[in-house]
Design an enzyme around this catalytic site. Structure first.
Site, PDB file in Angstrom:
ATOM      1  N   GLU A 133      47.849  53.961  46.987  1.00  0.00           N
ATOM      2  CA  GLU A 133      49.231  53.571  47.335  1.00  0.00           C
ATOM      3  C   GLU A 133      50.262  54.698  47.257  1.00  0.00           C
ATOM      4  O   GLU A 133      51.312  54.542  46.639  1.00  0.00           O
ATOM      5  CB  GLU A 133      49.667  52.392  46.441  1.00  0.00           C
ATOM      6  CG  GLU A 133      48.761  51.191  46.567  1.00  0.00           C
ATOM      7  CD  GLU A 133      49.206  49.997  45.727  1.00  0.00           C
ATOM      8  OE1 GLU A 133      50.123  50.137  44.897  1.00  0.00           O
ATOM      9  OE2 GLU A 133      48.626  48.915  45.915  1.00  0.00           O
ATOM     10  N   GLU A 175      40.172  45.315  49.257  1.00  0.00           N
ATOM     11  CA  GLU A 175      40.781  44.288  48.391  1.00  0.00           C
ATOM     12  C   GLU A 175      41.144  43.048  49.191  1.00  0.00           C
ATOM     13  O   GLU A 175      42.233  42.499  49.077  1.00  0.00           O
ATOM     14  CB  GLU A 175      42.048  44.845  47.719  1.00  0.00           C
ATOM     15  CG  GLU A 175      41.824  46.128  46.953  1.00  0.00           C
ATOM     16  CD  GLU A 175      43.066  46.630  46.216  1.00  0.00           C
ATOM     17  OE1 GLU A 175      44.038  45.884  46.067  1.00  0.00           O
ATOM     18  OE2 GLU A 175      43.048  47.802  45.789  1.00  0.00           O
TER      19      GLU A 175
HETATM   20  C1  XIL Z   1      46.117  43.831  40.622  1.00  0.00           C
HETATM   21  C2  XIL Z   1      45.197  42.991  39.734  1.00  0.00           C
HETATM   22  O1  XIL Z   1      44.478  42.098  40.547  1.00  0.00           O
HETATM   23  C3  XIL Z   1      46.010  42.243  38.710  1.00  0.00           C
HETATM   24  O2  XIL Z   1      45.137  41.603  37.783  1.00  0.00           O
HETATM   25  C4  XIL Z   1      46.950  43.194  37.964  1.00  0.00           C
HETATM   26  O3  XIL Z   1      47.773  42.458  37.117  1.00  0.00           O
HETATM   27  C5  XIL Z   1      47.786  44.001  38.930  1.00  0.00           C
HETATM   28  O4  XIL Z   1      46.949  44.661  39.846  1.00  0.00           O
HETATM   29  N1  XIL Z   1      46.629  46.683  44.807  1.00  0.00           N
HETATM   30  C6  XIL Z   1      45.714  47.291  43.978  1.00  0.00           C
HETATM   31  C7  XIL Z   1      45.131  46.533  42.856  1.00  0.00           C
HETATM   32  O5  XIL Z   1      45.297  48.420  44.254  1.00  0.00           O
HETATM   33  O6  XIL Z   1      44.812  47.345  41.761  1.00  0.00           O
HETATM   34  C8  XIL Z   1      46.039  45.396  42.422  1.00  0.00           C
HETATM   35  O7  XIL Z   1      45.330  44.633  41.453  1.00  0.00           O
HETATM   36  C9  XIL Z   1      46.457  44.559  43.605  1.00  0.00           C
HETATM   37  C10 XIL Z   1      47.221  45.386  44.602  1.00  0.00           C
END
Ligand code: XIL
Length: 383
Positions: A158, A262
């Site tokens: 990111e 994701e």
């Molecule tokens: C999220 C997790 O799913 C949660 O449990 C945590 O509280 C916050 O992070 N993008 C990403 C992930 O790269 O690491 C994030 O995961 C969701 C958005």
């Protein structure tokens, strides 16, 4: 007495028969193995096998896994030089035992990173050299420990804004724009066998996509990157599968593989428009934005299945450049989308429901690869 015991036994048998009929016999990873890996993000509770039911279900369905939180900086190196190996070691053990590949997440991110990383011993902003030294040590120490055991790493997560410029993070402010290249250099040297990934959300938004593709091209020229990770936090009606497809093509043209790292599909209304995964962008709870507390109505469930299929069709069409598709969570009950962007809602974004039963969207993905093999939506039975 005897009779009563028999009745209890019979009842137990029919309950387990019911459960068996609802437990998919297909292995999603195996079904798609000629196309791409099928991954799942798992929390520590599961990778430590404390949650046995989920650990077993995940191992029976997926051939790749991503730690949902435990390999982020605050989990791995909460204090300078003090690494927390236990949970990560457990995860590697669980993955190896079940022959599941690991997608490491994530080495460098602006979020879930302790403050000390950016401060000197007096609590003042650290210098570029100090931050780079810490970055190198963090990446090297972790990647070397798991050398050859972690298939791919999200090296930087990111780093872009929606308009394709670099996010004004502490990494950028203190180190400068070359923090990304530095991270990839350190990572490549630490484990040359690992696939190195740049990962981001909204990676299909044209302006952001083009910024990422430019970076990917430059890093590729230097031999430092292998894939772009499109997080794939989709909404039920946005973005279009065409926009997703365009992005895959742009990244493939930049010379890298594509991983969907994701994936989930939010079925709930958003009041902030279309921000999909900036974890700092939360919203107030409103009853009207939490409509499916008692379960997903059939029509929405069907819409969700169709949406999964539309997007997977694009992935299959481009399977030559697609390395993996990972869903962000095993089941609706443990999805981060119950808490983001609004706390306390009941979301239904994943392939398994709160009872760990396969949903119609799961069946639809089975059906897509193997028509007629999916469990009948009506009877829940395998043919
Ligand atoms: C999220 C997790 O799913 C949660 O449990 C945590 O509280 C916050 O992070 N993008 C990403 C992930 O790269 O690491 C994030 O995961 C969701 C958005």
């Amino acid at each position: 007495m005897m009779k009563k015991a028999l009745i209890v036994l019979a009842a137990a048998a029919s309950v387990s028969a019911l459960f068996a009929a609802d437990t998919p016999k297909t292995n999603l990873g195996k079904l798609y193995e000629d196309d791409f890996l099928i991954g799942v993000a798992l929390p520590q509770q599961v990778t430590s096998e404390r949650d046995k039911a989920r650990a077993e279900l995940a191992a029976s369905q997926f051939n790749c896994l991503t730690p949902e939180n435990l390999m982020k900086w605050d989990g791995m190196e909460p204090q300078e030089g003090q690494f927390n190996w236990g949970p990560a070691d457990d995860l590697v053990k669980y993955a190896q035992k079940n022959k599941i590949k690991i997608h490491g997440h994530t080495l460098i991110w602006h979020s879930q990173t302790p403050r000390w990383v950016f401060e000197d011993k007096d609590g003042k902003p650290a210098s570029r050299d100090l931050v780079l030294k810490r970055m190198k040590n963090h990446i090297e120490t972790i990647m070397k420990r798991y050398k050859g055991k972690i298939d791919a790493w999200d090296v930087v997560n990111e780093a872009f804004n929606e308009d394709g410029t670099l996010r004004n993070s502490q990494w950028k402010r203190i180190v400068g724009d070359d923090f990304i290249e530095k991270a990839f250099e350190f990572a490549r040297a630490a484990d040359p066998s690992a696939k190195l990934v740049y990962n981001d959300y909204n990676a299909d938004t044209p302006s952001k996509r083009d910024g990422i593709a430019k970076l990917a091209k430059e890093l590729k020229k230097k031999g430092l990157i292998d894939a772009v990770g499109m997080q794939g936090h989709y909404l039920i009606d946005f973005p279009s599968s065409k926009q997703i497809e365009e992005a895959i093509k742009v990244y493939a043209d930049a010379g890298v593989m594509v991983m969907v790292t994701e994936m989930d599909i939010d079925v709930l209304p958003r009041s902030n428009g279309r921000v999909t995964a900036d974890i700092s962008q939360t919203q107030e709870y409103q009853e009207k934005n939490n409509p499916y507390t008692k379960g997903l109505p059939d029509d929405v469930s069907k819409k969700l299945a169709d949406r999964y299929v539309d997007i997977f069709k694009v992935f299959l069409k481009h399977s030559k450049v697609m390395y993996s598709v990972t869903v962000w969570g095993l089941d609706d009950g443990t999805s981060w989308l119950n808490g983001f962007p609004v706390r306390g809602r009941t979301n239904h974004p994943l392939l398994f429901d709160r009872q760990l039963k396969a949903k119609p969207c799961y069946d639809a993905l089975v059906n897509l690869k193997q028509p007629n093999a999916a469990r009948s939506a009506k009877t829940g039975k395998m043919p």
